[in-house]
Scaffold this motif. Structure first.
Motif, PDB file in Angstrom:
ATOM      1  N   ILE A 186       0.839  -1.203   0.000  1.00 29.98           N
ATOM      2  CA  ILE A 186       0.000   0.000   0.000  1.00 29.98           C
ATOM      3  C   ILE A 186       0.877   1.258   0.000  1.00 29.98           C
ATOM      4  CG2 ILE A 186      -0.397   0.452   2.478  1.00 29.98           C
ATOM      5  CD1 ILE A 186      -3.417   0.592   1.670  1.00 29.98           C
ATOM      6  N   LYS A 187       2.046   1.153   0.629  1.00 25.54           N
ATOM      7  CA  LYS A 187       2.966   2.291   0.665  1.00 25.54           C
ATOM      8  C   LYS A 187       3.413   2.639  -0.753  1.00 25.54           C
ATOM      9  CE  LYS A 187       7.092   1.738   2.369  1.00 25.54           C
ATOM     10  NZ  LYS A 187       8.256   1.500   3.234  1.00 25.54           N
ATOM     11  N   SER A 188       3.815   1.637  -1.471  1.00 25.59           N
ATOM     12  CA  SER A 188       4.289   1.854  -2.830  1.00 25.59           C
ATOM     13  C   SER A 188       3.135   2.224  -3.766  1.00 25.59           C
ATOM     14  CB  SER A 188       4.975   0.580  -3.316  1.00 25.59           C
ATOM     15  OG  SER A 188       5.332   0.688  -4.645  1.00 25.59           O
ATOM     16  N   PHE A 189       1.985   1.599  -3.532  1.00 25.86           N
ATOM     17  CA  PHE A 189       0.812   1.870  -4.359  1.00 25.86           C
ATOM     18  C   PHE A 189       0.377   3.325  -4.244  1.00 25.86           C
ATOM     19  CE2 PHE A 189      -3.924   1.912  -4.598  1.00 25.86           C
ATOM     20  CZ  PHE A 189      -4.054   1.648  -5.947  1.00 25.86           C
ATOM     21  N   ILE A 237      -7.518   7.491   9.707  1.00 28.71           N
ATOM     22  CA  ILE A 237      -8.521   6.638  10.344  1.00 28.71           C
ATOM     23  C   ILE A 237      -8.794   5.396   9.504  1.00 28.71           C
ATOM     24  CG2 ILE A 237     -11.012   6.535  10.765  1.00 28.71           C
ATOM     25  CD1 ILE A 237     -10.813   9.221  12.067  1.00 28.71           C
ATOM     26  N   TYR A 238      -8.820   5.592   8.193  1.00 31.58           N
ATOM     27  CA  TYR A 238      -9.035   4.464   7.285  1.00 31.58           C
ATOM     28  C   TYR A 238      -7.927   3.426   7.464  1.00 31.58           C
ATOM     29  CZ  TYR A 238      -9.757   1.976   2.856  1.00 31.58           C
ATOM     30  OH  TYR A 238      -9.967   1.009   1.895  1.00 31.58           O
ATOM     31  N   PHE A 239      -6.681   3.910   7.495  1.00 32.05           N
ATOM     32  CA  PHE A 239      -5.562   2.986   7.666  1.00 32.05           C
ATOM     33  C   PHE A 239      -5.667   2.234   8.984  1.00 32.05           C
ATOM     34  CE2 PHE A 239      -2.868   5.747   4.690  1.00 32.05           C
ATOM     35  CZ  PHE A 239      -3.067   4.872   3.638  1.00 32.05           C
ATOM     36  N   ARG A 240      -6.094   2.963  10.018  1.00 29.04           N
ATOM     37  CA  ARG A 240      -6.148   2.365  11.339  1.00 29.04           C
ATOM     38  C   ARG A 240      -7.322   1.386  11.501  1.00 29.04           C
ATOM     39  NH1 ARG A 240      -4.079   2.425  16.980  1.00 29.04           N
ATOM     40  NH2 ARG A 240      -5.507   0.813  17.651  1.00 29.04           N
ATOM     41  N   PHE A 241      -8.517   1.817  11.092  1.00 26.68           N
ATOM     42  CA  PHE A 241      -9.710   1.022  11.393  1.00 26.68           C
ATOM     43  C   PHE A 241     -10.182   0.129  10.255  1.00 26.68           C
ATOM     44  CE2 PHE A 241      -9.777   4.297  14.584  1.00 26.68           C
ATOM     45  CZ  PHE A 241     -10.094   3.588  15.712  1.00 26.68           C
ATOM     46  N   GLU A 275       3.147   3.369  13.496  1.00 23.89           N
ATOM     47  CA  GLU A 275       4.431   3.513  12.793  1.00 23.89           C
ATOM     48  C   GLU A 275       4.233   3.390  11.292  1.00 23.89           C
ATOM     49  OE1 GLU A 275       4.020   1.533  15.388  1.00 23.89           O
ATOM     50  OE2 GLU A 275       5.316   2.446  16.925  1.00 23.89           O
ATOM     51  N   GLN A 276       3.407   2.407  10.918  1.00 27.11           N
ATOM     52  CA  GLN A 276       3.194   2.163   9.490  1.00 27.11           C
ATOM     53  C   GLN A 276       2.400   3.297   8.851  1.00 27.11           C
ATOM     54  OE1 GLN A 276       1.325  -1.629  10.082  1.00 27.11           O
ATOM     55  NE2 GLN A 276       3.237  -2.735   9.715  1.00 27.11           N
ATOM     56  N   ILE A 277       1.359   3.744   9.554  1.00 23.68           N
ATOM     57  CA  ILE A 277       0.550   4.841   9.009  1.00 23.68           C
ATOM     58  C   ILE A 277       1.422   6.078   8.830  1.00 23.68           C
ATOM     59  CG2 ILE A 277      -1.468   6.319   9.385  1.00 23.68           C
ATOM     60  CD1 ILE A 277      -2.621   4.039  11.133  1.00 23.68           C
ATOM     61  N   ALA A 278       2.253   6.354   9.846  1.00 22.55           N
ATOM     62  CA  ALA A 278       3.138   7.514   9.782  1.00 22.55           C
ATOM     63  C   ALA A 278       4.053   7.420   8.567  1.00 22.55           C
ATOM     64  CB  ALA A 278       3.959   7.608  11.065  1.00 22.55           C
ATOM     65  N   GLU A 279       4.559   6.233   8.314  1.00 21.61           N
ATOM     66  CA  GLU A 279       5.478   6.056   7.189  1.00 21.61           C
ATOM     67  C   GLU A 279       4.769   6.290   5.853  1.00 21.61           C
ATOM     68  OE1 GLU A 279       7.958   2.593   7.653  1.00 21.61           O
ATOM     69  OE2 GLU A 279       8.584   2.733   5.540  1.00 21.61           O
ATOM     70  N   ILE A 280       3.558   5.733   5.721  1.00 23.62           N
ATOM     71  CA  ILE A 280       2.828   5.921   4.464  1.00 23.62           C
ATOM     72  C   ILE A 280       2.464   7.385   4.271  1.00 23.62           C
ATOM     73  CG2 ILE A 280       0.763   5.320   3.134  1.00 23.62           C
ATOM     74  CD1 ILE A 280       0.628   2.709   4.699  1.00 23.62           C
ATOM     75  N   MET A 281       2.059   8.043   5.362  1.00 27.89           N
ATOM     76  CA  MET A 281       1.586   9.414   5.242  1.00 27.89           C
ATOM     77  C   MET A 281       2.707  10.430   5.386  1.00 27.89           C
ATOM     78  SD  MET A 281      -2.159   9.170   7.060  1.00 27.89           S
ATOM     79  CE  MET A 281      -2.615  10.813   6.500  1.00 27.89           C
ATOM     80  N   GLU A 282       3.928   9.938   5.463  1.00 27.57           N
ATOM     81  CA  GLU A 282       5.123  10.775   5.543  1.00 27.57           C
ATOM     82  C   GLU A 282       5.009  11.812   6.649  1.00 27.57           C
ATOM     83  OE1 GLU A 282       5.139  11.894   1.481  1.00 27.57           O
ATOM     84  OE2 GLU A 282       6.479  10.261   0.896  1.00 27.57           O
ATOM     85  N   MET A 283       4.827  11.339   7.867  1.00 29.29           N
ATOM     86  CA  MET A 283       4.804  12.213   9.031  1.00 29.29           C
ATOM     87  C   MET A 283       5.458  11.456  10.179  1.00 29.29           C
ATOM     88  SD  MET A 283       0.703  11.785   9.576  1.00 29.29           S
ATOM     89  CE  MET A 283       0.525  13.114  10.744  1.00 29.29           C
ATOM     90  N   ASN A 284       5.756  12.152  11.309  1.00 33.76           N
ATOM     91  CA  ASN A 284       6.367  11.376  12.368  1.00 33.76           C
ATOM     92  C   ASN A 284       5.311  10.690  13.219  1.00 33.76           C
ATOM     93  OD1 ASN A 284       5.749  12.930  14.779  1.00 33.76           O
ATOM     94  ND2 ASN A 284       7.186  14.477  13.972  1.00 33.76           N
ATOM     95  N   VAL A 285       5.742   9.660  13.922  1.00 31.99           N
ATOM     96  CA  VAL A 285       4.803   8.773  14.615  1.00 31.99           C
ATOM     97  C   VAL A 285       3.958   9.541  15.620  1.00 31.99           C
ATOM     98  CG1 VAL A 285       4.600   6.713  16.041  1.00 31.99           C
ATOM     99  CG2 VAL A 285       6.361   6.839  14.279  1.00 31.99           C
ATOM    100  N   GLU A 286       4.611  10.493  16.320  1.00 23.69           N
ATOM    101  CA  GLU A 286       3.879  11.240  17.347  1.00 23.69           C
ATOM    102  C   GLU A 286       2.747  12.075  16.737  1.00 23.69           C
ATOM    103  OE1 GLU A 286       2.711  11.370  20.746  1.00 23.69           O
ATOM    104  OE2 GLU A 286       4.435  10.083  20.292  1.00 23.69           O
ATOM    105  N   SER A 287       3.012  12.756  15.622  1.00 22.18           N
ATOM    106  CA  SER A 287       1.940  13.556  15.008  1.00 22.18           C
ATOM    107  C   SER A 287       0.850  12.656  14.448  1.00 22.18           C
ATOM    108  CB  SER A 287       2.450  14.480  13.898  1.00 22.18           C
ATOM    109  OG  SER A 287       3.825  14.485  13.802  1.00 22.18           O
ATOM    110  N   CYS A 288       1.248  11.481  14.003  1.00 18.10           N
ATOM    111  CA  CYS A 288       0.268  10.542  13.471  1.00 18.10           C
ATOM    112  C   CYS A 288      -0.680  10.103  14.590  1.00 18.10           C
ATOM    113  CB  CYS A 288       1.002   9.341  12.883  1.00 18.10           C
ATOM    114  SG  CYS A 288      -0.079   8.017  12.398  1.00 18.10           S
ATOM    115  N   ARG A 289      -0.076   9.773  15.745  1.00 15.21           N
ATOM    116  CA  ARG A 289      -0.866   9.381  16.906  1.00 15.21           C
ATOM    117  C   ARG A 289      -1.835  10.507  17.299  1.00 15.21           C
ATOM    118  NH1 ARG A 289       0.762   5.408  20.740  1.00 15.21           N
ATOM    119  NH2 ARG A 289       2.839   5.336  19.842  1.00 15.21           N
ATOM    120  N   ASN A 290      -1.323  11.735  17.290  1.00 16.13           N
ATOM    121  CA  ASN A 290      -2.155  12.896  17.607  1.00 16.13           C
ATOM    122  C   ASN A 290      -3.293  13.101  16.612  1.00 16.13           C
ATOM    123  OD1 ASN A 290      -1.074  13.850  19.968  1.00 16.13           O
ATOM    124  ND2 ASN A 290       0.588  14.959  18.917  1.00 16.13           N
ATOM    125  N   LEU A 291      -2.935  12.947  15.353  1.00 16.39           N
ATOM    126  CA  LEU A 291      -3.929  13.146  14.287  1.00 16.39           C
ATOM    127  C   LEU A 291      -5.116  12.211  14.496  1.00 16.39           C
ATOM    128  CD1 LEU A 291      -4.368  14.556  11.442  1.00 16.39           C
ATOM    129  CD2 LEU A 291      -3.448  12.476  10.454  1.00 16.39           C
TER     130      LEU A 291
END
Lengths: 388, 197
Positions: free
Chosen positions: B77-80, B143-147, B154-170
């Motif tokens: 999905i990351k590459s896609f 949310i889609y990635f998570r649920f 970690e994975q969502i952050a990597e796909i969305m090109e953000m750091n893990v902490e901001s991803c968690r916050n988002l």
């Protein structure tokens, strides 16, 4: 996890908890028991838990349709692109073979618009190694093609090695069953009227669980040998994508692979008449020993005398050829063994005559051919390459 | 007979070693999910299909040189996503009239479809629905990635090109805004109750 640990959870904590969201989205017996008893033990948490569950549910997207046929087509392209890159991936062709059926089925939708008979369309999910039955109620069942006896009984039930897998005796509608044989495999089936059908590699047969009162109709793509039980009051029809064959008790062979340019019907005994699968199509009568050819490219029907043994021999486990282009021989063997056999350009001018025993392994069969013909066999990564 | 599902690491290694059954398995398990995800980013089926095809063709071509992975779906999905977005951008450049937002995550939630429940929860759902529509595209995607895809932070952050902490916050902020919409409901009800009696 201990129930107590959840006591200090907020709504947000519940929503983000994998165990909890797992239960909401995909409950099983265990999680159901855990969370229901949690709510019973701590009723003050009830509202919080219900809100959390509601939010998780609201986050589920609507179910969208994905065009499965398009996805199958993509897989075919991927397999093809991989073979043009390096020989290593030629073995993938066998999956292409499995999928080719689906692609062909896709084009049938369009064809059925023009044709006299609606051709049953099947959309399977992927490459297969086993035979498959799709029952009229949509249920599917896989089976090993080697030692399987399929039998459709007159009372309407279908048995596989004497196990009943579908019972239509209470059902009054005549829905279709579908049998799919992957490349490299073969199977036999006895229909309710006693008609026996041998299905060759990569073939699909659709037939009603109960025949109509005035006729018996089956649909075929691929190759099959029919031994039809005589019944003058109820003619038997074999319908392929482009040809319709009317039978009055007889044995004959039909070869109608979608990837071939011709559909061939060879009569062993009895009487059949065949024509294009179109309304009001002209039909040709066949007498034993005759072959009718429908040429898909020129849209023409013709017939000629042939040695029937050449066409029906696969049922008995051997193939006989008489002066046929050697590339045809390899094409048939490729299908029969589900093997990729590549032929060098220019090879089609060589002809082959002889009998090949299909009980031998593919390597021996190919060696036998090159013993009799000026060709050499090379093997690379499970793919055979034939050169002059 | 018991079916034991092979691990992602196993299947991936087989695929790298040229096993075509593994390719077939990977394709059939992931193509539909990728397609569904693609539909959230564009309504153009052709470029979704092209991206899936390119992705797998490249995988097959480079199969020997691929790195290891223990989560094939994440890897794909990351590459896609990268490929699909490149296509979407290309499409936009040729279509000057297209003045839609730069980044759209177009998702229809099932509750918009089945608001036929009883009156009481109906009101709740309407509030929730409104809150959902107010989420940003990035929030919806995370949310889609998570649920829906079940990926980790970690994975969502990597796909969305953000750091893990901001991803968690988002994700946390999105969930909180949904919860607040429901609790807001409660306080409104309380407000009416206290003023009417």
């Amino acid at each position: 996890m201990e129930k107590r640990q959840y006591l200090k959870y907020t709504t947000e904590d519940f929503i983000l908890d994998r165990e909890f969201s797992g239960w909401v989205i995909n409950p099983d017996k265990e999680s159901d028991q855990f969370w229901n008893s949690f709510i019973q033990e701590y009723p003050e948490k009830g509202d919080l838990v219900r809100n959390a569950a509601l939010i998780i549910k609201s986050l589920q997207p609507i179910t969208q349709e994905v065009p499965q046929q398009r996805i199958n087509a993509i897989f075919q392209k991927i397999s093809q692109s991989s073979k043009s890159i390096t020989l290593n991936y030629y073995s993938q062709l066998k999956y292409v073979a499995g999928i080719a059926l689906l692609i062909a089925a896709g084009s049938l939708i369009w064809l059925s618009v023009q044709n006299n008979h609606q051709f049953p369309v099947e959309v399977a999910s992927g490459p297969m190694l086993k035979g498959k039955i799709i029952l009229s109620n949509g249920a599917t069942r896989e089976f090993d093609t080697e030692q399987t006896t399929l039998k459709q009984t007159a009372s309407g039930s279908l048995t596989l090695n004497d196990d009943t897998i579908a019972d239509h005796s209470k059902n009054t509608t005549t829905a279709m069953n579908q049998i799919i044989i992957p490349y490299g495999k073969r199977s036999e089936i006895t229909l309710a009227d006693g008609t026996h059908i041998w299905l060759n590699s990569g073939s699909q047969l659709s037939y009603p669980s109960e025949f109509k009162t005035d006729s018996r109709e089956v649909f075929l793509s691929g190759e099959a040998f029919f031994d039809v039980m005589a019944n003058p009051h109820k003619p038997f029809f074999v319908i392929t994508r482009d040809v319709k064959i009317k039978v009055l008790g007889t044995s004959f062979n039909v070869s109608s692979y979608n990837e071939d340019n011709t559909t061939q019907t060879v009569l062993v005994k009895g009487k059949v008449s065949a024509g294009k699968n179109k309304l009001f199509a002209k039909t040709i009568d066949l007498t034993p020993g005759e072959r009718m050819i429908f040429d898909k490219i020129n849209d023409q029907l013709s017939k000629e005398h042939v040695n029937v043994e050449l066409y029906a021999s696969w049922v008995k486990g051997y193939l006989v050829f008489d002066n046929v282009p050697i590339t045809e021989v390899y094409k048939k063997l490729g299908r029969y063994y589900n093997q990729t056999i590549l032929t060098e350009d220019g090879l089609e001018i060589i002809t082959f005559s002889g009998k090949l025993d299909l009980k031998d392994n593919i390597k021996d069969v190919l060696d036998n051919i090159s013993f009799a013909s000026p060709v050499k066999v090379f093997e690379k990564n499970g793919t055979f390459i034939i050169k002059i | 007979m018991k079916l034991i599902k092979p691990s992602d690491t196993e299947v991936w290694t087989k695929f790298k070693n040229g096993n075509d059954e593994a390719l077939s398995l990977i394709f059939s398990e992931n193509s539909k999910k990728l397609y569904l995800y693609g539909l959230k980013l564009t309504a153009n089926h052709t470029i979704i299909e092209d991206s899936i095809q390119d992705l797998f063709s490249d995988l097959v071509r480079n199969r020997k040189n691929l790195g290891p992975t223990d989560n094939i779906h994440f890897y794909l999905i990351k590459s896609f996503k990268r490929r699909l977005q490149r296509q979407i951008q290309k499409e936009k450049r040729y279509n000057l009239k297209d003045n839609t937002e730069d980044y759209v995550f177009d998702i229809t939630y099932s509750i918009e479809h089945d608001i036929i429940l009883e009156e009481k929860s109906n009101h709740k759902l309407a509030l929730l629905n409104k809150a959902l529509s107010e989420l940003s595209s990035r929030q919806k995607e995370a949310i889609y990635f998570r649920f829906t895809e079940g990926l980790g932070y970690e994975q969502i952050a990597e796909i969305m090109e953000m750091n893990v902490e901001s991803c968690r916050n988002l994700i946390y902020r999105s969930i909180k805004s949904l919860k607040d919409s429901l609790c807001g409901n409660v306080s409104i009800v309380l407000f009416f109750l206290t003023h009417h009696f």
